[in-house]
Design a protein around this motif. Sequence first.
Motif, PDB file in Angstrom:
ATOM      1  N   ALA A 197      38.888  40.424  33.543  1.00  0.00           N
ATOM      2  CA  ALA A 197      40.098  41.123  33.967  1.00  0.00           C
ATOM      3  C   ALA A 197      39.821  42.603  34.193  1.00  0.00           C
ATOM      4  N   ARG A 198      39.051  43.219  33.309  1.00  0.00           N
ATOM      5  CA  ARG A 198      38.717  44.641  33.461  1.00  0.00           C
ATOM      6  C   ARG A 198      37.914  44.878  34.747  1.00  0.00           C
ATOM      7  N   LYS A 199      36.963  43.978  35.064  1.00  0.00           N
ATOM      8  CA  LYS A 199      36.186  44.132  36.296  1.00  0.00           C
ATOM      9  C   LYS A 199      37.080  44.027  37.520  1.00  0.00           C
ATOM     10  N   ALA A 200      37.998  43.041  37.487  1.00  0.00           N
ATOM     11  CA  ALA A 200      38.910  42.886  38.619  1.00  0.00           C
ATOM     12  C   ALA A 200      39.841  44.084  38.729  1.00  0.00           C
ATOM     13  N   GLY A 201      40.290  44.576  37.581  1.00  0.00           N
ATOM     14  CA  GLY A 201      41.157  45.751  37.598  1.00  0.00           C
ATOM     15  C   GLY A 201      40.460  46.961  38.161  1.00  0.00           C
ATOM     16  N   ALA A 202      39.175  47.109  37.870  1.00  0.00           N
ATOM     17  CA  ALA A 202      38.407  48.238  38.404  1.00  0.00           C
ATOM     18  C   ALA A 202      38.277  48.148  39.914  1.00  0.00           C
ATOM     19  N   GLU A 203      38.404  46.939  40.481  1.00  0.00           N
ATOM     20  CA  GLU A 203      38.326  46.753  41.930  1.00  0.00           C
ATOM     21  C   GLU A 203      39.689  46.924  42.606  1.00  0.00           C
ATOM     22  N   GLY A 204      40.715  47.285  41.827  1.00  0.00           N
ATOM     23  CA  GLY A 204      42.026  47.548  42.403  1.00  0.00           C
ATOM     24  C   GLY A 204      43.036  46.435  42.229  1.00  0.00           C
ATOM     25  N   TYR A 205      42.706  45.388  41.518  1.00  0.00           N
ATOM     26  CA  TYR A 205      43.644  44.292  41.315  1.00  0.00           C
ATOM     27  C   TYR A 205      44.637  44.626  40.203  1.00  0.00           C
ATOM     28  N   THR A 206      45.853  44.137  40.382  1.00  0.00           N
ATOM     29  CA  THR A 206      46.866  44.166  39.338  1.00  0.00           C
ATOM     30  C   THR A 206      46.900  42.793  38.695  1.00  0.00           C
ATOM     31  N   LEU A 207      46.605  42.717  37.405  1.00  0.00           N
ATOM     32  CA  LEU A 207      46.530  41.444  36.698  1.00  0.00           C
ATOM     33  C   LEU A 207      47.921  41.029  36.244  1.00  0.00           C
ATOM     34  N   VAL A 208      48.286  39.803  36.544  1.00  0.00           N
ATOM     35  CA  VAL A 208      49.623  39.298  36.220  1.00  0.00           C
ATOM     36  C   VAL A 208      49.491  38.122  35.271  1.00  0.00           C
ATOM     37  N   ALA A 209      50.081  38.252  34.103  1.00  0.00           N
ATOM     38  CA  ALA A 209      50.175  37.136  33.161  1.00  0.00           C
ATOM     39  C   ALA A 209      51.608  36.615  33.199  1.00  0.00           C
ATOM     40  N   ALA A 210      52.118  36.131  32.076  1.00  0.00           N
ATOM     41  CA  ALA A 210      53.496  35.635  32.026  1.00  0.00           C
ATOM     42  C   ALA A 210      54.082  35.965  30.666  1.00  0.00           C
TER      43      ALA A 210
END
Length: 702
Positions: A197-210
């Motif tokens: 998740a941290r790697k994806a976030g560093a690429e500009g993604y917004t992580l969505v859980a529930a």
Amino acid sequence: MRRRSNRARHRQSRDPRGHWLLLLLVLPVMFGALFFEGWTNHEVDAAKDRKPCTTPVPSAVAKGGPVLKFRGDKVTSSRVPARTVALTYDGGPDPVWTPRLLKLLRKHHAHATFFLNGSRAARYPDLVRRIHAEGHEIGSNTYTGAAMGSASPLRAPLELSLTQKSLAGAAGIHTTLLRLPLVTEVDTMCGAEWQAARKAGAEGYTLVAADRWFRKPAQGTIRQLQQNDTAYHETEKLLRNPQVRKFTTVTEGTGLPAAERPVSTLERWAGSALIWAKYLGHTFVSGMGWVLAIAGTMGALRLAMLVFFARTHVRRLTRFRPGSPWLREVTDPVTVLVPAYNEEAGIEGTVRSLLRSTHRAMQIIVIDDGSTDNTADLATWIDDARVTVIRQTNAGKAAALNTGLAHARHDIVVMVDADTVFEPDAIQRLIQPLAHPAIGAVSGNTKVGNRSRLLGRWQHLEYVFGFNLDRRMFEVLECMPTVPGAIGAFRRDALIGVGGVSEDTLAEDTDLTMALWQAGWRVVYEESAVAWTEVPTSLSQLWRQRYRWCYGTIQAMWKHRRAVFEVGPAGRFGRRGLSYLALFQVALPLLAPIVDVFALYGALFLGPVESAGVWLAFLALQLVCAGYALRLDGEKVRALWAMPFQLLVYRQLMYLVVIQSVVAFLLGTRLKWQRMQRSGTAAQQLGQPLDQPVAQQSLTSR
């Protein structure tokens, strides 16, 4: 003049080459498409692949909202306000449930966020466009739904980038929303998933859980659903909840910037290329599934037919029963034609085995077709009045046989190859079926003499399991397509009636047999008339021999194609024999390479155990049938040990031979005659060597 032109045509022609280059170019592309299709459609058990959680999510993050935004080491979280529900759907698009969910949402004027798998988005781009057009939000659920924390360094970025390409090609958008597979609440992003998740976030993604399941809609919640029947009914229930004021998307509900942006033309083209590759790959795999089913059915049907009709043939071995009007022992004199071209290695063995025959009334004519070695001399030095040697300039095997036929003095003609050695009773047994007045030709039983090496053993199995078992079936069905050049008996008037041996094809024996059927004659198989032949000892020689056989057979099939529409024996031969050859000798080998490729595909992506089980089951079936064939032919069953290796190497070579032959025929290529180098080893299995005093004399005279 016609025969001379045909002879020249066969000699001067060359094999086609361009299709092999095309095949070499197509095969890597096909394999790449298959590999990509298998990788992207392989069912990923994300729960099984997921690494155990060794480190929890930071407590500050776990206590926050389900939507995470990463800015360096800082993580901010968001949630939707009270009486607001953000419906989110994972996976899909699904061709059944996505349209139903869209219809339900439109009915209630609600919007939602769809986290799509890239592979399914590429497969159903119309649904992606519909989701986007109806105002819903689109996020990424990775390409295959793999556990990102367990994905390899190569696969992890591809899971994200391929999904973006799919969305770009389908709807022309790029999304910054991401829901990791197996993630529900924020604290489930623990261990390796948190690092992903941290790697994806560093690429500009917004992580969505529930939000947790117990959080009520009145408090505001992000609800996570799948695209299935359960999700449909739960959505319907939520949409009727009076405590909810607004159903919205994740970004609108949390006040974040829009997650979607339009893509460039180049990105859209790249996405469209991915979608087309996905479509072609899926179509190809689906087609291969049908081909596998058809080829498997055809293969099993052929084996069943061979065994059934072989058993029927065994029961009919007493066809010449006492009391039959045509029953009599055939003792008529026989003319044996031995065409030879550079056959000094085996000509003496062939002629001497004929002279040892129990059928003494014979005229043996050796037709030397312009040999450049001592073939004619070796035959001449055999001191027996029954042997006549005719020398002619090189004109081809068919012309040599016609020359011999013109000098034949007897009504029964036996044609043999100059590399074949005969059992003492072979000629006597071979001519017995000619007691029946309707029979015009008889095929003998050709066995492999030089079978000491692996290639020879493979051909031995092919002769017994393939050729001879086929001939038993052909006799029962009255559609024998070939009396082999190695050993065959004919009525002389039948040969003359069809104009002798034609030079129109390279398979003169098949062409002649088919001509006899069309003239109204029957052709049978005499399994007890045994002759030993020498087979190729190298793959190159085997290729040349089988290429000529296959190409010539296709020529003969095309030449006699009108037999399918005729009546009587010719019609039975055409509808049964030609159909069988077309289906099982041409079409099935053309399909077989696809079956092998699909078997490899299945082993890699559909389960190696299941694929190996299917292969072993088919091998076992072939072993049983081959064992039965060996038993019928009086051969040792221990030869079966070579069959598994035959299926892995030899069979593929035969497939390529058929492919080459079909392409050459369709392109109108005029194939030249291919001759095999002989070593005189056909008599290896006779148990005792033939006397060769003339050979010794010839050696001293050189």
